[in-house]
Design a protein around this motif. Structure first.
Motif, short mmCIF file in Angstrom:
data_model
loop_
_atom_site.label_atom_id
_atom_site.label_comp_id
_atom_site.label_asym_id
_atom_site.label_seq_id
_atom_site.Cartn_x
_atom_site.Cartn_y
_atom_site.Cartn_z
N LEU A 47 0.83 -1.21 0.00
CA LEU A 47 0.00 0.00 0.00
C LEU A 47 0.86 1.25 0.00
CD1 LEU A 47 -2.75 1.35 0.09
CD2 LEU A 47 -2.73 1.11 2.58
N VAL A 48 1.94 1.25 0.79
CA VAL A 48 2.85 2.40 0.79
C VAL A 48 3.44 2.62 -0.59
CG1 VAL A 48 5.04 3.28 1.68
CG2 VAL A 48 3.39 2.26 3.25
N GLU A 49 3.87 1.53 -1.23
CA GLU A 49 4.43 1.63 -2.57
C GLU A 49 3.39 2.16 -3.56
OE1 GLU A 49 6.66 -1.20 -5.92
OE2 GLU A 49 6.05 -2.00 -3.96
N ARG A 50 2.17 1.68 -3.43
CA ARG A 50 1.11 2.14 -4.32
C ARG A 50 0.83 3.63 -4.12
NH1 ARG A 50 -1.47 4.05 -7.38
NH2 ARG A 50 -3.40 3.42 -8.41
N MET A 51 0.82 4.10 -2.91
CA MET A 51 0.57 5.52 -2.65
C MET A 51 1.75 6.39 -3.13
SD MET A 51 -2.46 5.78 -1.46
CE MET A 51 -2.82 4.42 -2.61
N ASP A 52 2.96 5.88 -2.98
CA ASP A 52 4.12 6.62 -3.49
C ASP A 52 4.05 6.80 -5.00
OD1 ASP A 52 5.33 7.15 -1.10
OD2 ASP A 52 6.70 5.45 -1.15
N LYS A 53 3.61 5.76 -5.71
CA LYS A 53 3.46 5.88 -7.16
C LYS A 53 2.35 6.86 -7.51
CE LYS A 53 5.24 1.33 -8.49
NZ LYS A 53 4.95 0.05 -9.17
N ALA A 54 1.29 6.86 -6.73
CA ALA A 54 0.22 7.82 -6.98
C ALA A 54 0.71 9.25 -6.78
CB ALA A 54 -0.96 7.53 -6.05
N ILE A 55 1.53 9.46 -5.76
CA ILE A 55 2.10 10.79 -5.51
C ILE A 55 3.00 11.21 -6.67
CG2 ILE A 55 3.68 12.08 -4.02
CD1 ILE A 55 2.58 10.40 -1.67
N SER A 56 3.82 10.29 -7.16
CA SER A 56 4.70 10.61 -8.29
C SER A 56 3.89 10.99 -9.52
CB SER A 56 5.60 9.42 -8.61
OG SER A 56 6.46 9.12 -7.53
N LYS A 57 2.80 10.29 -9.77
CA LYS A 57 1.98 10.62 -10.93
C LYS A 57 1.34 12.00 -10.79
CE LYS A 57 0.82 5.85 -12.16
NZ LYS A 57 -0.27 4.86 -12.31
N VAL A 58 0.93 12.34 -9.59
CA VAL A 58 0.30 13.65 -9.38
C VAL A 58 1.31 14.78 -9.59
CG1 VAL A 58 -0.79 15.16 -7.68
CG2 VAL A 58 -1.51 12.77 -7.87
N VAL A 59 2.50 14.63 -9.01
CA VAL A 59 3.47 15.72 -9.04
C VAL A 59 4.22 15.77 -10.37
CG1 VAL A 59 5.51 16.70 -7.92
CG2 VAL A 59 3.74 15.60 -6.54
N LEU A 60 4.65 14.61 -10.87
CA LEU A 60 5.51 14.57 -12.05
C LEU A 60 4.82 14.05 -13.31
CD1 LEU A 60 8.69 13.09 -10.34
CD2 LEU A 60 8.23 15.49 -10.82
N SER A 61 3.60 13.58 -13.17
CA SER A 61 2.84 12.99 -14.29
C SER A 61 3.48 11.72 -14.81
CB SER A 61 2.69 14.00 -15.44
OG SER A 61 1.96 15.12 -15.02
N GLN A 62 4.42 11.15 -14.10
CA GLN A 62 5.07 9.89 -14.46
C GLN A 62 5.77 9.36 -13.22
OE1 GLN A 62 8.65 9.82 -14.58
NE2 GLN A 62 8.84 11.97 -14.07
N THR A 63 6.32 8.14 -13.31
CA THR A 63 6.90 7.49 -12.14
C THR A 63 8.34 7.06 -12.31
OG1 THR A 63 6.09 5.32 -12.87
CG2 THR A 63 4.64 6.60 -11.44
N MET A 64 8.84 6.96 -13.53
CA MET A 64 10.14 6.31 -13.74
C MET A 64 11.34 7.18 -13.39
SD MET A 64 9.81 3.84 -17.03
CE MET A 64 8.64 2.49 -17.00
N THR A 65 11.15 8.47 -13.15
CA THR A 65 12.27 9.27 -12.68
C THR A 65 12.42 9.20 -11.17
OG1 THR A 65 10.84 11.24 -12.60
CG2 THR A 65 12.10 10.87 -14.62
N THR A 66 11.48 8.53 -10.50
CA THR A 66 11.58 8.34 -9.05
C THR A 66 11.54 6.87 -8.66
OG1 THR A 66 9.17 8.60 -8.86
CG2 THR A 66 10.54 10.57 -8.50
N ASP A 67 10.92 6.02 -9.48
CA ASP A 67 10.82 4.60 -9.19
C ASP A 67 11.51 3.80 -10.30
OD1 ASP A 67 9.04 5.01 -6.88
OD2 ASP A 67 7.62 5.67 -8.40
N ASP A 68 11.63 2.50 -10.08
CA ASP A 68 12.30 1.65 -11.05
C ASP A 68 11.45 1.50 -12.30
OD1 ASP A 68 14.39 1.28 -9.33
OD2 ASP A 68 13.56 -0.55 -8.44
N GLY A 69 12.11 1.57 -13.46
CA GLY A 69 11.42 1.36 -14.72
C GLY A 69 11.64 -0.04 -15.23
#
Length: 495
Positions: free
Chosen positions: A267-289
């Motif tokens: 759940l923490v990982e899922r919320m972190d990805k949601a935060i990345s999408k809101v702020v950066l509109s993507q996830t791979m510059t903060t999470d693993d691609g």
């Protein structure tokens, strides 16, 4: 034209303002989360304490402020060029990168306010400072005019024109001057993440170690001293390495049984990805691609977000602050643009390979192109001279030495150069062997293979020598001989 307001109108009041005062003259921020929680921006301030929110929003801001900026004049007209140089001086003076970093928080909260501190330098009205203010101290009226809330005027004081630079972001219509920031969309992911971590810690405490239980005799359950002693024993077991237990008490370690897996981490990982999408509109510059191609797409999305932020700041600043400076100091000039260099740096190795392919097609770069592309420090190398033997045999042009011999030419260097020219000429002449003599030599070899005896081969050689050689071979040998004689005469003049 009204003169600018020089004095400071919104000085820091160290928390004494009445930012929650409601008046009928002002409109409230329609943000539903703020409305449900007392219209306090502190709840959005708390979101920035989250590690994922803080890091991703910092990445978004530094993605803009780390890029260089420049002021582009609207045209080549002298007035436009002078105004662009003037704006460059103003932005360097106020620290443009720092002001952009603070104003970008308007994307997070919904809107931003900066007070322009005007001054005079004897000839022009200049921007002495640009102070980004706390947005919670301001409200808008029905005409979207800015009002300052203070302890002296809790109902708000209308701010004068041409004093504050403001912009809003995220609203779906123009009726909302407060905008709708990223914090509105981040509130629930952060809330769920924090609640999840809270229960996760309880889970780790409950199932990570056994619970201590004390059994006492039934007749002693109502005895306060016995129960206090039991509690002391429990605390001693948890804190001390050794305890004293009365005979009337029995200690049990209760193991908590649980089947299945706990998905708190998921759940923490899922919320972190949601935060990345809101702020950066993507996830791979903060999470693993998962792939290079997907990472490239996400990188392009990140660049698009940075470009949008740069355009938002430039457009609002240009229409407001630069428009005021133009009217006061450079009437009639066109407004310049404050441009961020958000394009990634070009791979010069790829450019060099492309230039090499184009050169192979017969095109040659100019000196201006080389300096603009690869930087200063380059000069065109001298083209080596063509040897006289090559020129005499029709393989090139006569070298410059046949036109003029410099008296300052170093003799030893010239001697080495002549030797090199002779060697090159001999190699080039030998390269024509197949065209000049190849056919006749092949005839000789063919005669030897057919005859099988030396006497017949000698007779064939005599017959072939009596034949006239090809005309093109005679011409080439004559030109080569002429070139050799010219080289001998030229070297004799040098010596």
């Amino acid at each position: 034209m009204a003169a600018p307001r020089i004095q400071e109108l919104a000085p820091a009041d160290h928390g004494l303002m009445a930012s929650t005062t409601f008046t009928k003259l002002l409109i409230e921020n329609p943000d539903t989360i703020l409305s449900a929680r007392g219209r306090q921006y502190r709840i959005y301030d708390e979101l920035l304490r989250d590690d994922q929110v803080g890091s991703t929003f910092q990445q978004r801001r530094t993605g803009l402020t780390s890029k260089g900026w420049r002021v582009e004049a609207a045209s080549d007209a002298p007035n436009d060029q002078a105004f662009a140089e003037f704006v460059t001086e103003q932005l360097e003076h106020v620290g443009w990168d720092d002001k952009c970093d603070k104003m970008l928080y308007g994307v997070f909260y919904g809107f931003a306010v900066a007070e322009c501190m005007w001054a005079r330098d004897g000839r022009n009205i200049v921007l002495d400072d640009l102070r980004v203010r706390d947005r919670s101290r301001f409200k808008f009226d029905e005409d979207h005019l800015l009002h300052l809330i203070s302890t002296d005027k809790p109902q708000g004081e209308a701010m004068p024109d041409r004093k504050f630079w403001t912009y809003s972001a995220g609203a779906s219509h123009d009726d909302n001057p407060y905008g709708l920031g990223l914090a509105h969309s981040l509130y629930w992911p952060v809330f769920f993440k924090r609640s999840d971590i809270k229960f996760w810690l309880i889970f780790l405490e409950k199932f990570g170690m056994p619970t201590v239980g004390v059994r006492v005799q039934d007749g002693l359950m109502d005895d306060p001293k016995t129960m206090d002693r039991a509690r002391d024993v429990i605390e001693s077991i948890q804190a001390d390495s050794g305890v004293t237990i009365p005979e009337s008490m029995v200690i049990d370690l209760i193991e908590a049984a649980r089947s299945g897996t706990a998905d708190y981490d998921a759940l923490v990982e899922r919320m972190d990805k949601a935060i990345s999408k809101v702020v950066l509109s993507q996830t791979m510059t903060t999470d693993d691609g998962s792939s290079l191609s997907q990472a490239k797409v996400h990188e392009d999305v990140s660049k698009a977000v940075i470009d949008a932020d740069a355009d938002l700041l430039n457009d609002s600043f240009r229409r407001q602050v630069l428009g005021w400076l133009r009217d006061w100091n450079f009437p009639g000039a066109e407004l310049p643009n404050v441009v961020r260099d958000t394009e990634p740096e070009e791979d010069l190795n790829q450019r060099a390979e492309r230039d090499q392919h184009i050169h192979a097609l017969g095109f040659q770069p100019t000196e201006e192109y080389i300096e603009d592309t690869y930087g200063p420090g380059w000069e065109r190398r001298e083209t080596p001279a063509v040897d006289p033997l090559t020129a005499a045999t029709g393989l090139g042009q006569l070298p410059a030495e046949f036109n003029e011999v410099s008296p300052l030419l170093d003799q030893r260097a010239a001697h080495r150069a002549d030797q090199q020219l002779l060697q090159d000429g001999a190699r080039r002449f030998a390269a024509q062997y197949q065209a000049l003599y190849g056919e006749r030599v092949e005839q000789l070899l063919s005669y030897l293979e057919e005859s099988g005896d030396v006497e017949t081969f000698k007779r064939r050689i005599t017959e072939m020598m009596a034949e006239a050689p090809p005309a093109h071979a005679i011409d080439a040998v004559q030109r080569a001989s002429f070139g050799a004689r010219l080289m001998g005469l030229f070297r004799g003049q040098r010596s």
